[in-house]
Enzyme design. Structure first.
Site, PDB file in Angstrom:
ATOM      1  N   ASP B  23      22.529  85.930  72.892  1.00 12.31           N
ATOM      2  CA  ASP B  23      22.257  84.909  72.355  1.00 12.31           C
ATOM      3  C   ASP B  23      21.301  83.978  73.501  1.00 12.31           C
ATOM      4  OD1 ASP B  23      22.347  82.293  70.927  1.00 12.31           O
ATOM      5  OD2 ASP B  23      24.158  81.618  72.266  1.00 12.31           O
ATOM      6  N   ASP B  25      20.221  79.847  73.810  1.00  4.37           N
ATOM      7  CA  ASP B  25      20.773  78.590  74.251  1.00  4.37           C
ATOM      8  C   ASP B  25      22.099  78.851  74.839  1.00  4.37           C
ATOM      9  OD1 ASP B  25      18.873  76.420  72.862  1.00  4.37           O
ATOM     10  OD2 ASP B  25      19.025  77.853  71.353  1.00  4.37           O
TER      11      ASP B  25
END
Lengths: 305, 305
Positions: B23, B25
């Protein structure tokens, strides 16, 4: 045949009730237009000595502005018989929460007027800076004031990203009270193409951002609205009927407070909804099932001359 | 001691995995700033022959723009190894829903670019007329186009009342497909004062207005994202780890697809969250409980020289 049914409901309620509580949007009017015949009915009830009280979840107007709208559409009223969530929210913040600091408002001028009437300092009403979008530096510059003790969320036609940032950020403090006016999904407009978002859509997005549910709801079906009315009016629930167009708010409100309930089909509930309800015996829907139904309040006009 | 634990996790995953899904952010960066040491770790894994794929729920950027952001923060990448929900949403609409008409978008330029790449006509991106507030005549004049076959809701810093009116009105047609990018409540910014609303807040308000849930979610933890990755990459779930900061999206996504899972504490989940998880044995949380935890991806940097 339909007329005979309407007459029966009318006679029963006239005989058993001394107080009529009316929701407004979708019952008395749709948008700017009065439901044909509704004014004749309401004014007849008043002339007949019934206590008539207007009880709306709409937060866009102060009591004074609601009185003006009611009057302009043929329903002369007084401030003391007119209850909206702008008013009940301000009363809650002043009398129950007893806040001393500021209130951050997602909502409009109606809420502002009622807060001003009670001397509560507020911020947030009106369009916010819409240039705050996904730029992180913009977001960090988004001004958060000190001493905000509550966030009040009502209907706001200027809902924006920066308002969501601010509401979420203030509510990060667990001592900051989260007050919501009402949870209506849509505003009934009597228009076939457009869906008009209700306050519920605005409250829900704040809930997601804040990771919290409101501490209090100031509209139907919550308790606070009824308590507010009872403080200034003599209400015998057995002799009172709540007339509304929304099962989840008006009818549940009536049932929870021991009132009779009448659902009309000119707003959120349509004539199709009413047919479906009457055929449905799902116990989960019992709380939302009205005692009486009527396609339109105007259907009583013939009995009110 | 903490270092010894981090080393143990590192060694186990290096030994057992040939593919690392990251992932972005809250894992690789916070806002505009890379997490210290994260780039050294990611680049070491690539040099060691591991397959590295970036998998973000963020819908604000096209694949190309994501590659540019990744590179600028020290994570050189290629389009084919970069998956975001702007891309997966466009792929869904083209390849699975096979729409021929227009898409009404609540979202921004990233979504527009990916729809353009696939030749899908769209409307709605950018600021809408914010003068449409609660005036009923304004609302009725709010333009609704013909031939809108889907409403796609992603992150939109220009979210407004008129956008909610349009989304709700198009979705009144039960054949209009409701597509959502992702359900993240907040964007992790690594800032102590401001809460940044995530796409979930925008999707939820459309759900309330439309009275419907999305027909499909194009981000984690939904199936579609994994299927999209599998179409172009050879993935053995047993030898793959999902590294994320969000239990509800990243960890559930990993678990549901049979991957190993590693939670970091630099985004939505904080070090406190991690401690709480490890002490909690609530079976309802099992799906969200990662196999491994690490305060920050940067904690591995020392082992990557």
């Amino acid at each position: 045949m339909a007329n005979a049914k309407a007459k029966k409901v009318f006679n029963e309620l006239i005989a058993s009730c001394d107080t009529f509580l009316f929701d407004c949007d979708g019952v008395l009017w749709q948008g700017y237009n009065a439901i044909p015949g509704a004014a004749a009915v309401v004014n007849f009830l008043k002339k007949s000595g019934k206590q008539v009280i207007f009880v709306t979840n709409n937060s866009t107007k102060s009591r004074d502005k609601y009185v003006a709208k009611l009057s302009s559409l043929g329903f002369p009223s007084e401030r003391k018989n007119t209850f909206g969530t702008a008013y009940t929210s301000a009363k809650y913040l002043k009398d129950i929460a007893k806040i001393n600091g500021k209130v951050y408002v997602i909502g409009n001028e109606g809420i502002g007027e009622e807060l001003d009437n009670l001397g509560i300092e507020h911020l947030g009403i009106g369009p916010d800076d819409t240039s705050t979008s996904q730029d992180y530096d913009d977001i960090k510059r988004c001004e958060l004031q000190e001493n905000v003790e509550a966030v009040l969320v009502g209907f706001d036609g200027h809902i924006s990203f920066s308002k969501l940032i601010k509401a979420g950020s203030y509510l990060r403090d667990p001592n900051c009270i989260f007050v919501a006016t009402n949870d209506d999904s849509r505003v009934p407009l009597g228009d076939s193409d457009h869906i008009v978002p209700g306050t519920g859509a605005m409250v829900k997005s704040v809930c997601i951002v804040a990771g919290r549910e409101p501490d209090v709801w100031c509209g139907k079906p919550g308790k606070l609205m009824f308590e507010c009315i009872q403080k200034s009016h003599d209400i015998d629930p057995d002799q009172t009927v709540m007339v509304g167009d929304n099962m989840k708010t008006d009818i549940v409100f009536g049932k929870q407070n021991g009132l009779k309930t009448l659902l009309v089909g000119t707003g959120v509930a349509t004539e199709e909804t009413i047919k479906a309800i009457l055929q449905n015996s799902d116990p989960a829907l019992k709380e939302q099932t009205p005692d009486y139904v009527l396609p339109s309040l105007g259907d009583w006009a013939d009995f009110c001359s």
